[in-house]
Design a protein around this motif. Structure first.
Motif, PDB file in Angstrom:
ATOM      1  N   ARG A  80     -77.505 111.729 -47.110  1.00  0.00           N
ATOM      2  CA  ARG A  80     -76.774 112.182 -45.991  1.00  0.00           C
ATOM      3  C   ARG A  80     -75.699 111.163 -45.274  1.00  0.00           C
ATOM      4  O   ARG A  80     -75.830 111.336 -43.878  1.00  0.00           O
ATOM      5  N   TRP A  81     -75.099 110.080 -45.697  1.00  0.00           N
ATOM      6  CA  TRP A  81     -74.627 109.148 -45.184  1.00  0.00           C
ATOM      7  C   TRP A  81     -73.300 109.727 -44.953  1.00  0.00           C
ATOM      8  O   TRP A  81     -72.406 109.044 -44.072  1.00  0.00           O
ATOM      9  N   VAL A  82     -72.602 110.460 -45.778  1.00  0.00           N
ATOM     10  CA  VAL A  82     -71.235 111.066 -45.526  1.00  0.00           C
ATOM     11  C   VAL A  82     -71.124 112.659 -45.508  1.00  0.00           C
ATOM     12  O   VAL A  82     -72.224 113.118 -46.214  1.00  0.00           O
ATOM     13  N   GLY A  83     -70.348 113.260 -44.891  1.00  0.00           N
ATOM     14  CA  GLY A  83     -69.991 114.650 -45.142  1.00  0.00           C
ATOM     15  C   GLY A  83     -69.215 115.021 -46.315  1.00  0.00           C
ATOM     16  O   GLY A  83     -68.428 114.155 -46.953  1.00  0.00           O
ATOM     17  N   ASP A  84     -69.297 116.396 -46.606  1.00  0.00           N
ATOM     18  CA  ASP A  84     -68.616 116.955 -47.634  1.00  0.00           C
ATOM     19  C   ASP A  84     -67.082 116.462 -47.538  1.00  0.00           C
ATOM     20  O   ASP A  84     -66.520 116.159 -48.682  1.00  0.00           O
ATOM     21  N   GLU A  85     -66.388 116.815 -46.468  1.00  0.00           N
ATOM     22  CA  GLU A  85     -64.950 116.545 -46.500  1.00  0.00           C
ATOM     23  C   GLU A  85     -64.696 115.130 -46.533  1.00  0.00           C
ATOM     24  O   GLU A  85     -63.795 114.638 -46.921  1.00  0.00           O
ATOM     25  N   GLU A  86     -65.507 114.162 -45.847  1.00  0.00           N
ATOM     26  CA  GLU A  86     -65.206 112.730 -45.868  1.00  0.00           C
ATOM     27  C   GLU A  86     -65.377 112.203 -47.245  1.00  0.00           C
ATOM     28  O   GLU A  86     -64.559 111.532 -47.607  1.00  0.00           O
ATOM     29  N   PHE A  87     -66.374 112.788 -48.262  1.00  0.00           N
ATOM     30  CA  PHE A  87     -66.589 112.439 -49.431  1.00  0.00           C
ATOM     31  C   PHE A  87     -65.227 112.924 -50.426  1.00  0.00           C
ATOM     32  O   PHE A  87     -64.515 112.222 -51.009  1.00  0.00           O
ATOM     33  N   THR A  88     -64.927 114.051 -50.210  1.00  0.00           N
ATOM     34  CA  THR A  88     -63.803 114.673 -50.803  1.00  0.00           C
ATOM     35  C   THR A  88     -62.645 113.890 -50.689  1.00  0.00           C
ATOM     36  O   THR A  88     -61.751 113.630 -51.648  1.00  0.00           O
ATOM     37  N   ALA A  89     -62.195 113.581 -49.263  1.00  0.00           N
ATOM     38  CA  ALA A  89     -60.992 112.904 -48.813  1.00  0.00           C
ATOM     39  C   ALA A  89     -61.063 111.473 -49.504  1.00  0.00           C
ATOM     40  O   ALA A  89     -60.002 111.019 -50.217  1.00  0.00           O
ATOM     41  N   THR A  90     -62.368 110.694 -49.439  1.00  0.00           N
ATOM     42  CA  THR A  90     -62.382 109.485 -50.116  1.00  0.00           C
ATOM     43  C   THR A  90     -62.133 109.537 -51.644  1.00  0.00           C
ATOM     44  O   THR A  90     -61.559 108.604 -52.298  1.00  0.00           O
ATOM     45  N   LEU A  91     -62.641 110.562 -52.368  1.00  0.00           N
ATOM     46  CA  LEU A  91     -62.561 110.668 -53.760  1.00  0.00           C
ATOM     47  C   LEU A  91     -61.235 111.088 -53.824  1.00  0.00           C
ATOM     48  O   LEU A  91     -60.641 110.272 -54.887  1.00  0.00           O
ATOM     49  N   ALA A  92     -60.552 111.765 -53.307  1.00  0.00           N
ATOM     50  CA  ALA A  92     -59.121 112.046 -53.696  1.00  0.00           C
ATOM     51  C   ALA A  92     -58.161 110.650 -53.482  1.00  0.00           C
ATOM     52  O   ALA A  92     -57.276 110.748 -54.283  1.00  0.00           O
ATOM     53  N   LEU A  93     -58.489 109.918 -52.356  1.00  0.00           N
ATOM     54  CA  LEU A  93     -57.684 108.673 -52.345  1.00  0.00           C
ATOM     55  C   LEU A  93     -57.832 107.788 -53.419  1.00  0.00           C
ATOM     56  O   LEU A  93     -57.211 107.052 -54.057  1.00  0.00           O
ATOM     57  N   CYS A  94     -59.262 107.710 -53.933  1.00  0.00           N
ATOM     58  CA  CYS A  94     -59.524 106.708 -54.826  1.00  0.00           C
ATOM     59  C   CYS A  94     -59.005 106.981 -56.187  1.00  0.00           C
ATOM     60  O   CYS A  94     -58.751 106.289 -57.053  1.00  0.00           O
ATOM     61  N   GLN A  95     -58.939 108.497 -56.182  1.00  0.00           N
ATOM     62  CA  GLN A  95     -57.994 108.710 -57.753  1.00  0.00           C
ATOM     63  C   GLN A  95     -56.702 108.633 -57.866  1.00  0.00           C
ATOM     64  O   GLN A  95     -56.134 108.693 -58.955  1.00  0.00           O
TER      65      GLN A  95
END
Length: 185
Positions: free
Chosen positions: A42-57
């Motif tokens: 529970r270090w990051v939330g769903d939305e933060e993870f999704t946004a970070t993943l999108a950026l990294c892709q």
């Protein structure tokens, strides 16, 4: 970052990334990273993870390496980024070296190849899980659903290169997000 979670140390990030990097086979790593960073720790939330993943892709390089570096940096600064990077790669690097030595000693790696191919189905399932969760998060902003559909059609339907698709669709997506946030805010 989740409000009820303590900020992890770079050592904790290293250990989680070492576990993910060492125990995952055949892809689907985004799913493992999601599970460890969002659900288990529970270090990051769903939305933060999704946004970070999108950026990294859309960044050059390996998506999952970009992802653990960005998450590590967000959570523990440069030491967290370095811990995530080294932790994520040290297990696989040592594993590949060991596998290389083993294959050259055994001579026939047919069963190994078959076994690793079978693991690919699990990786596909994990990738589908991440896509499903990303779609669920995106459904909170219905205006972006046509962008998602357009990207799928452009790349898989028309064979347009990913870079060209990103260059065309990113400004559209940003404009829709701005428009949606103004309307909601």
């Amino acid at each position: 970052m989740q409000p009820d979670a303590a900020r992890p140390s770079w050592q904790q990030i290293f250990l989680v990334c070492f576990k993910i990097g060492s125990l995952s086979f055949g892809g689907g790593l985004s799913g493992w990273i999601y599970r460890e960073f969002v659900e288990v720790n529970r270090w990051v939330g769903d939305e933060e993870f999704t946004a970070t993943l999108a950026l990294c892709q859309i960044l050059p390089g390996a998506n999952v390496i970009n992802l653990v570096i960005c998450l590590g940096e967000d959570l523990a600064g440069p030491a967290g980024a370095l811990g995530a990077f080294v932790g994520f790669l040290i297990g696989p690097v040592l594993g590949v070296i060991g596998l290389y030595v083993l294959i050259h000693r055994l001579g026939d790696a047919t069963m190994l190849s078959v076994g690793l191919s079978g693991v690919a189905y699990v990786a596909i399932g994990l990738l589908m899980l991440i896509c499903w969760r990303g779609l669920r998060v995106s459904m909170r902003t219905p205006a972006v659903l046509p962008v998602i559909a357009a990207v799928v059609v452009m790349v898989s339907g028309f064979g347009i290169p990913i870079l060209a698709t990103v260059l065309v669709m990113t400004p559209v997506s940003i404009a829709l997000a701005i428009r949606s946030s103004r309307r909601d805010g």
